[in-house]
Scaffold this active site. Structure first.
Site, PDB file in Angstrom:
ATOM      1  CE  LYS A  91      19.660  -4.911 -48.536  1.00 46.79           C
ATOM      2  NZ  LYS A  91      20.400  -5.704 -47.594  1.00 46.79           N
ATOM      3  CD  GLU A 113      21.152  -0.977 -55.722  1.00 45.29           C
ATOM      4  OE1 GLU A 113      20.360  -0.505 -56.562  1.00 45.29           O
ATOM      5  OE2 GLU A 113      20.889  -1.064 -54.507  1.00 45.29           O
ATOM      6  CB  SER A 378      19.325  -6.666 -40.571  1.00 43.71           C
ATOM      7  OG  SER A 378      20.655  -7.163 -40.586  1.00 43.71           O
TER       8      SER A 378
HETATM    9  C1  PLP Z   1      21.732  -5.447 -47.059  1.00 44.33           C
HETATM   10  C2  PLP Z   1      21.814  -5.881 -45.658  1.00 44.33           C
HETATM   11  C3  PLP Z   1      22.305  -5.029 -44.629  1.00 44.33           C
HETATM   12  C4  PLP Z   1      22.881  -3.680 -44.896  1.00 44.33           C
HETATM   13  O1  PLP Z   1      22.019  -2.740 -45.455  1.00 44.33           O
HETATM   14  P1  PLP Z   1      21.372  -1.560 -44.634  1.00 44.33           P
HETATM   15  O2  PLP Z   1      20.752  -0.717 -45.684  1.00 44.33           O
HETATM   16  O3  PLP Z   1      22.466  -0.860 -43.896  1.00 44.33           O
HETATM   17  O4  PLP Z   1      20.386  -2.149 -43.714  1.00 44.33           O
HETATM   18  C5  PLP Z   1      22.274  -5.485 -43.324  1.00 44.33           C
HETATM   19  N1  PLP Z   1      21.823  -6.714 -43.028  1.00 44.33           N
HETATM   20  C6  PLP Z   1      21.357  -7.564 -43.963  1.00 44.33           C
HETATM   21  C7  PLP Z   1      20.884  -8.915 -43.551  1.00 44.33           C
HETATM   22  C8  PLP Z   1      21.334  -7.180 -45.308  1.00 44.33           C
HETATM   23  O5  PLP Z   1      20.881  -8.040 -46.241  1.00 44.33           O
END
Ligand code: PLP
Length: 397
Positions: A91, A113, A378
């Site tokens: 993020k 948000e 992610s």
């Molecule tokens: C917010 C989040 C996601 C999902 O958001 P995308 O916009 O689809 O990437 C995925 N993994 C993590 C660790 C997140 O914090």
């Protein structure tokens, strides 16, 4: 109300900006400023420096040898370690880019948000770093479920405003953030957290996340002297997936797979696999809606995937066939959570566990042995420890 068809921001038939008149000028200003920023060498250099020194980029591309062996040795699995970013997920890549845009536009206040709180924490961090006021909208229900992230945001100096309307979750918090932005646009920038919303947001967020794919491409060529056969990423709004996919879209031999949250006891969060096209938060894309066009509640064990819509570019990429989308149930994501922790000493966020679980299933059907697979990790799992405590107790009894 604009009909969404004027101007750019279309991915095939998806995207656009379905917004009230009052929002239109904010979006046009943002589009203009973003175009200027991308041409500005000093903007790009400052962002690169922040990504390096503040967030810790480049993140490693880690060869997960134990996991590869456990998957039958049919592929070498690499993890793109976005979990090692400052604040624990991808993020921050987007937040750093957007806070620089806000400063360029002379804005001193940030609104955003948040659902699980991950985007809220990343936004609060960059706002603190740039000495800006910060207001985060969060559903009342989510505030109860994600207590530690509420504390983090407040520690970082943000005001966290509970959203009491509707389902008291992310969808409603997004409405409140947009409303605040329209009212205070003179001094306020809205940092949206994923590749969703009206144009130009889906493009801006994708571009700021594209650093993931640029690094991964260079790193895999260095490690393997070839491109991967498959890249797997989880899809909530779609930003981490587009971030890594974008560098490989032109490579037809690289299979791209997006994985949605596909099954809780109460429902799912699979807009692409299960939904139909419609308008949500200013954009035309696949979403979960009933026969009357009412937006349905999303359900997933991974709070970051718990969104009833998905970014318009994913809808386009699904229809065009370039990206394949699949869904994974909670149960399998949980198994992947404990597997990766034990096999590699890495506690993943529950969101990318959906991509890990899919990868494992995919490789179980393979017979040949020379695949190279990249999974986009992610985020890290600290935020999910409470949610999985019961599971861990079951496992250690
Ligand atoms: C917010 C989040 C996601 C999902 O958001 P995308 O916009 O689809 O990437 C995925 N993994 C993590 C660790 C997140 O914090």
């Amino acid at each position: 109300m604009s009909d969404g068809t004027r101007g750019g921001g279309r991915f095939g038939r998806y995207g656009g900006r379905f917004v009230p008149e009052t929002l239109m000028s904010c979006l046009l200003d943002l589009e203009r400023e973003y175009a200027a920023a991308t041409e500005d060498e000093s903007f790009r250099a400052e962002l690169a420096e922040l990504l390096r020194l503040y967030s810790g980029r480049p993140t490693p591309l880690y060869p997960a040898e134990n996991l590869s062996r456990e998957c039958g040795g049919r592929a070498r699995i690499y993890l793109k370690r976005e979990d090692l970013n400052h604040t624990g997920a991808h993020k921050i890549n987007n937040c750093l880019g957007q806070v620089l845009l806000a400063r360029r536009m002379g804005k001193r206040r940030i609104v955003a948000e948040t659902g699980a709180g991950q985007h809220g924490v990343a936004t609060a961090a960059v706002a603190a770093r740039f000495r800006m006021d910060c207001t985060i909208y969060m559903g009342e229900l989510d505030m109860e479920r994600q207590r530690p992230n509420v504390v983090r945001m407040r520690l970082l100096g943000a005001e966290v405003v509970p959203t009491a309307s509707g389902s008291r979750t992310l969808k409603d918090a997004t409405n409140d953030a947009i409303r605040d932005w329209v009212t205070n646009v003179r001094n306020t920038h809205y940092i949206i957290g994923s590749t969703v919303g009206p144009h130009p947001y889906p493009t801006i967020v994708r571009d700021f996340q594209a650093v993931i794919g640029r690094e991964a491409r260079e790193q895999i060529l260095e490690a393997e002297d070839r491109l991967p056969s498959v890249i797997v990423a989880c899809v909530g709004g779609g930003s981490n997936a587009l971030g890594i996919f974008s560098a490989f879209l032109g490579d037809e031999d690289v299979a791209l797979i997006g994985v949605e949250a596909g099954g809780s006891p109460d429902g799912h969060a699979a807009a692409l696999c299960e939904g139909t096209p419609g308008v949500l938060h200013g954009s035309y894309s696949y979403l979960m809606q009933d026969d009357d066009g009412q937006v349905e509640l999303a359900h997933s064990i991974a709070p970051g995937l718990d969104y009833p819509g998905v970014g318009p570019e994913h809808s386009f990429l699904m229809d065009s066939g370039r990206v394949t989308y699949a869904r994974v149930p909670d149960r399998e994501a949980l198994a992947a959570f404990s597997d990766l922790s034990r096999l590699e000493g890495i506690i993943p966020a529950l969101e990318p566990c959906h991509a890990l679980a899919f990868t494992r299933k995919m490789l179980a059907d393979r017979t040949d042995g020379d695949d190279v697979v990249i999974v986009n990790l992610s985020g890290r799992g600290d935020k999910d420890i409470d949610a999985v405590t019961d599971l861990i107790e079951d496992l250690t009894e």
